[in-house]
Design an enzyme around this catalytic site. Structure first.
Site, mmCIF file in Angstrom:
data_model
loop_
_atom_site.group_PDB
_atom_site.id
_atom_site.type_symbol
_atom_site.label_atom_id
_atom_site.label_comp_id
_atom_site.label_asym_id
_atom_site.label_seq_id
_atom_site.Cartn_x
_atom_site.Cartn_y
_atom_site.Cartn_z
ATOM 1 N N ALA A 60 0.854 -1.205 0.000
ATOM 2 C CA ALA A 60 0.000 0.000 0.000
ATOM 3 C C ALA A 60 0.882 1.244 0.000
ATOM 4 O O ALA A 60 0.551 2.259 0.631
ATOM 5 C CB ALA A 60 -0.913 -0.014 1.227
ATOM 6 N N ILE A 80 2.989 3.155 -5.119
ATOM 7 C CA ILE A 80 2.221 2.612 -6.252
ATOM 8 C C ILE A 80 0.895 2.038 -5.751
ATOM 9 O O ILE A 80 -0.165 2.303 -6.316
ATOM 10 C CB ILE A 80 3.024 1.533 -7.001
ATOM 11 C CG1 ILE A 80 4.323 2.130 -7.561
ATOM 12 C CG2 ILE A 80 2.200 0.939 -8.146
ATOM 13 C CD1 ILE A 80 5.220 1.122 -8.247
ATOM 14 N N ASN A 112 10.238 -4.787 -8.234
ATOM 15 C CA ASN A 112 11.499 -4.966 -8.966
ATOM 16 C C ASN A 112 12.488 -5.858 -8.217
ATOM 17 O O ASN A 112 12.394 -5.962 -6.996
ATOM 18 C CB ASN A 112 12.170 -3.592 -9.153
ATOM 19 C CG ASN A 112 11.770 -2.931 -10.458
ATOM 20 O OD1 ASN A 112 11.523 -3.593 -11.463
ATOM 21 N ND2 ASN A 112 11.657 -1.612 -10.437
ATOM 22 N N ARG A 131 6.295 5.224 -21.924
ATOM 23 C CA ARG A 131 7.374 6.216 -21.904
ATOM 24 C C ARG A 131 7.885 6.472 -23.327
ATOM 25 O O ARG A 131 8.082 7.612 -23.740
ATOM 26 C CB ARG A 131 8.508 5.732 -20.997
ATOM 27 C CG ARG A 131 8.151 5.793 -19.520
ATOM 28 C CD ARG A 131 9.119 5.026 -18.642
ATOM 29 N NE ARG A 131 8.913 5.405 -17.227
ATOM 30 C CZ ARG A 131 9.436 4.732 -16.190
ATOM 31 N NH1 ARG A 131 10.209 3.658 -16.410
ATOM 32 N NH2 ARG A 131 9.199 5.119 -14.950
ATOM 33 N N HIS A 148 12.985 -5.699 -17.994
ATOM 34 C CA HIS A 148 12.700 -4.325 -17.519
ATOM 35 C C HIS A 148 13.983 -3.765 -16.915
ATOM 36 O O HIS A 148 14.169 -3.726 -15.709
ATOM 37 C CB HIS A 148 11.588 -4.365 -16.478
ATOM 38 C CG HIS A 148 11.208 -3.018 -15.962
ATOM 39 N ND1 HIS A 148 10.881 -1.954 -16.778
ATOM 40 C CD2 HIS A 148 11.096 -2.561 -14.688
ATOM 41 C CE1 HIS A 148 10.606 -0.907 -16.040
ATOM 42 N NE2 HIS A 148 10.727 -1.241 -14.771
HETATM 43 O O1 TXD Z 1 7.661 -0.992 -13.960
HETATM 44 C C1 TXD Z 1 7.842 -1.541 -12.851
HETATM 45 N N1 TXD Z 1 7.499 -2.827 -12.667
HETATM 46 C C2 TXD Z 1 8.463 -0.750 -11.712
HETATM 47 C C3 TXD Z 1 8.213 -1.375 -10.370
HETATM 48 C C4 TXD Z 1 8.157 0.679 -11.756
HETATM 49 C C5 TXD Z 1 8.381 1.438 -10.622
HETATM 50 C C6 TXD Z 1 8.590 0.846 -9.272
HETATM 51 N N2 TXD Z 1 8.754 -0.576 -9.291
HETATM 52 C C7 TXD Z 1 8.875 -1.316 -8.019
HETATM 53 O O2 TXD Z 1 7.616 -1.448 -7.348
HETATM 54 C C8 TXD Z 1 9.785 -0.698 -6.989
HETATM 55 O O3 TXD Z 1 11.139 -0.854 -7.344
HETATM 56 C C9 TXD Z 1 9.386 -1.489 -5.765
HETATM 57 O O4 TXD Z 1 10.027 -2.745 -5.797
HETATM 58 C C10 TXD Z 1 7.874 -1.701 -5.975
HETATM 59 C C11 TXD Z 1 7.009 -0.802 -5.146
HETATM 60 O O5 TXD Z 1 7.366 0.529 -5.349
HETATM 61 P P1 TXD Z 1 6.704 1.672 -4.425
HETATM 62 O O6 TXD Z 1 7.218 2.980 -4.920
HETATM 63 O O7 TXD Z 1 5.242 1.442 -4.291
HETATM 64 O O8 TXD Z 1 7.407 1.340 -3.018
HETATM 65 P P2 TXD Z 1 6.896 1.772 -1.544
HETATM 66 O O9 TXD Z 1 6.190 3.076 -1.609
HETATM 67 O O10 TXD Z 1 8.071 1.592 -0.643
HETATM 68 O O11 TXD Z 1 5.802 0.658 -1.221
HETATM 69 C C12 TXD Z 1 6.162 -0.669 -0.974
HETATM 70 C C13 TXD Z 1 5.234 -1.161 0.129
HETATM 71 C C14 TXD Z 1 5.482 -0.480 1.479
HETATM 72 O O12 TXD Z 1 4.297 0.152 1.925
HETATM 73 C C15 TXD Z 1 5.902 -1.602 2.410
HETATM 74 O O13 TXD Z 1 5.421 -1.487 3.738
HETATM 75 C C16 TXD Z 1 5.269 -2.798 1.716
HETATM 76 O O14 TXD Z 1 5.481 -2.547 0.327
HETATM 77 N N3 TXD Z 1 5.872 -4.072 2.054
HETATM 78 C C17 TXD Z 1 5.143 -5.191 2.165
HETATM 79 N N4 TXD Z 1 3.827 -5.413 1.971
HETATM 80 C C18 TXD Z 1 3.423 -6.698 2.169
HETATM 81 N N5 TXD Z 1 4.246 -7.722 2.541
HETATM 82 C C19 TXD Z 1 5.556 -7.504 2.737
HETATM 83 N N6 TXD Z 1 6.368 -8.527 3.117
HETATM 84 C C20 TXD Z 1 6.062 -6.193 2.556
HETATM 85 N N7 TXD Z 1 7.309 -5.645 2.661
HETATM 86 C C21 TXD Z 1 7.155 -4.343 2.358
#
Ligand code: TXD
Length: 316
Positions: A15, A18, A125, A156, A180
């Site tokens: 949450a 993204i 990622n 993009r 990617h």
């Molecule tokens: O094109 C694509 N696929 C990429 C993906 C484009 C941009 C970002 N990309 C990747 O998405 C980025 O490198 C990260 O690996 C993910 C998520 O990016 P986001 O910006 O949403 O990261 P946040 O804001 O840190 O959110 C990650 C959330 C955070 O709230 C954590 O508490 C939660 O993940 N989190 C978990 N949730 C459930 N279960 C577990 N174990 C867990 N660990 C962390």
């Protein structure tokens, strides 16, 4: 006895930046009810409540709950996974592998139990390695596990072309193949603007410059934000894939799909053109490529293979 017209259930695992935007866009498009899951329960519950407060203003009817309990994810029709760390300046997507593969394994183990019939869209990622992990750990059929990257990278690509030619983004059609990462392959030969091949509208050096900018576009945003990576464009891209599934749109979308011989690739997830509908990834489209793009794709597939070798050391 009135039939219960249950809305589809969309579970968002993560949450964060993204995930929160996924929830908003899913609600605005009234794709179904939303479960925002995060290990940080306050983030999930707080964002869910804030989104519900939007509903009368934006006229959307959707149940939205925040939770850190996988019981609430039970029976989800679509699961979009963003759990994991994002990049910081100076980091490559590959640097995230060690931490995020552990998270992906945990998420996959839970999804296998609570949402065994779901269509799973992985966003975390390094994408090609994380979607591979999801499929390996859940054991779900290949058509129900897909990675989101190509829609974003192709978006993009399309934007930079539209900006350069000063035309509507609506009239640019293009796609990106491969992993990617920096080795991704913007496929110039199939790019068109209003049906006109791009090569008739732009000089080669300008096309090459845009293709290079597409490969680095994620890093460009990370360098500006400094605290994380892109989130609006990944969110709208994953929602396009979820909508194609939920509304059986048979969209032709680039996505990280399991290749089982296509493009000479066996057993790896890489970005390819797919048809996405109610059957999930219903088909991988194999298109003819120039020798240059075939070579570029091979380099990209080799990069993905290296990541998957690292994953296998950790999940086997
Ligand atoms: O094109 C694509 N696929 C990429 C993906 C484009 C941009 C970002 N990309 C990747 O998405 C980025 O490198 C990260 O690996 C993910 C998520 O990016 P986001 O910006 O949403 O990261 P946040 O804001 O840190 O959110 C990650 C959330 C955070 O709230 C954590 O508490 C939660 O993940 N989190 C978990 N949730 C459930 N279960 C577990 N174990 C867990 N660990 C962390």
């Amino acid at each position: 006895m009135a039939r219960s017209f249950e809305r589809p259930k969309i579970a968002l695992i993560g949450a964060g930046q993204i995930g929160g935007n996924l929830a908003l866009f899913a609600a605005q498009k009234q794709l179904g009810d939303v479960v925002l899951f995060d290990i940080n329960e306050g983030t999930a519950k707080g964002k869910a409540l804030d989104l519900l407060h939007c509903s009368p203003v934006q006229d959307f009817d959707a149940k939205i709950i925040g939770t850190s309990d996988y019981k609430d994810v039970a029976g989800a029709d679509v699961v979009i996974v963003t759990a994991g760390l994002p990049r910081k300046p100076g980091m490559s997507r590959d640097d995230l592998l060690d931490t995020n593969v552990k998270i992906m394994k945990e998420v996959a183990t839970n999804l296998k139990e609570v949402a065994p019939e779901a269509f799973v869209i992985v966003v975390s990622n390094p994408l090609d390695a994380m979607v591979y992990t999801m499929r390996e750990v859940t054991g779900f059929p290949a058509n129900r596990v897909v990675g989101m990257a190509g829609v974003l990278d192709s978006g993009r690509f399309a934007y930079f072309i539209a900006e350069h030619l000063n035309v509507s983004v609506e009239d640019v059609s293009c796609f990106v193949l491969g992993g990617h990462g920096d080795t991704m392959v913007p496929v110039i030969q199939y790019c068109s603007v209003g049906g006109v091949p791009l090569t008739q509208l732009m000089k080669e050096e300008d096309i090459t410059a845009i293709a290079n900018r597409v490969r680095k576009a994620g890093g460009e945003v990370v360098a500006l934000l400094k605290t994380g990576s892109a989130f609006y464009s990944p969110a709208v891209s994953a929602i396009a894939m979820a909508e194609a599934f939920l509304r059986d749109k048979k969209r032709v979308l680039p996505a990280a799909a399991l290749c089982q011989g296509e493009y000479g690739v066996e057993g790896l997830y890489v970005g390819v053109p797919t048809i996405i509908g109610a059957g999930g990834v219903e088909k991988v489209l194999e298109v003819e490529l120039s020798d240059k793009d075939k070579e570029g794709l091979k380099i990209s597939v080799d990069a993905v293979k290296g990541l998957v070798d690292e994953v296998n050391k950790r999940i086997r």
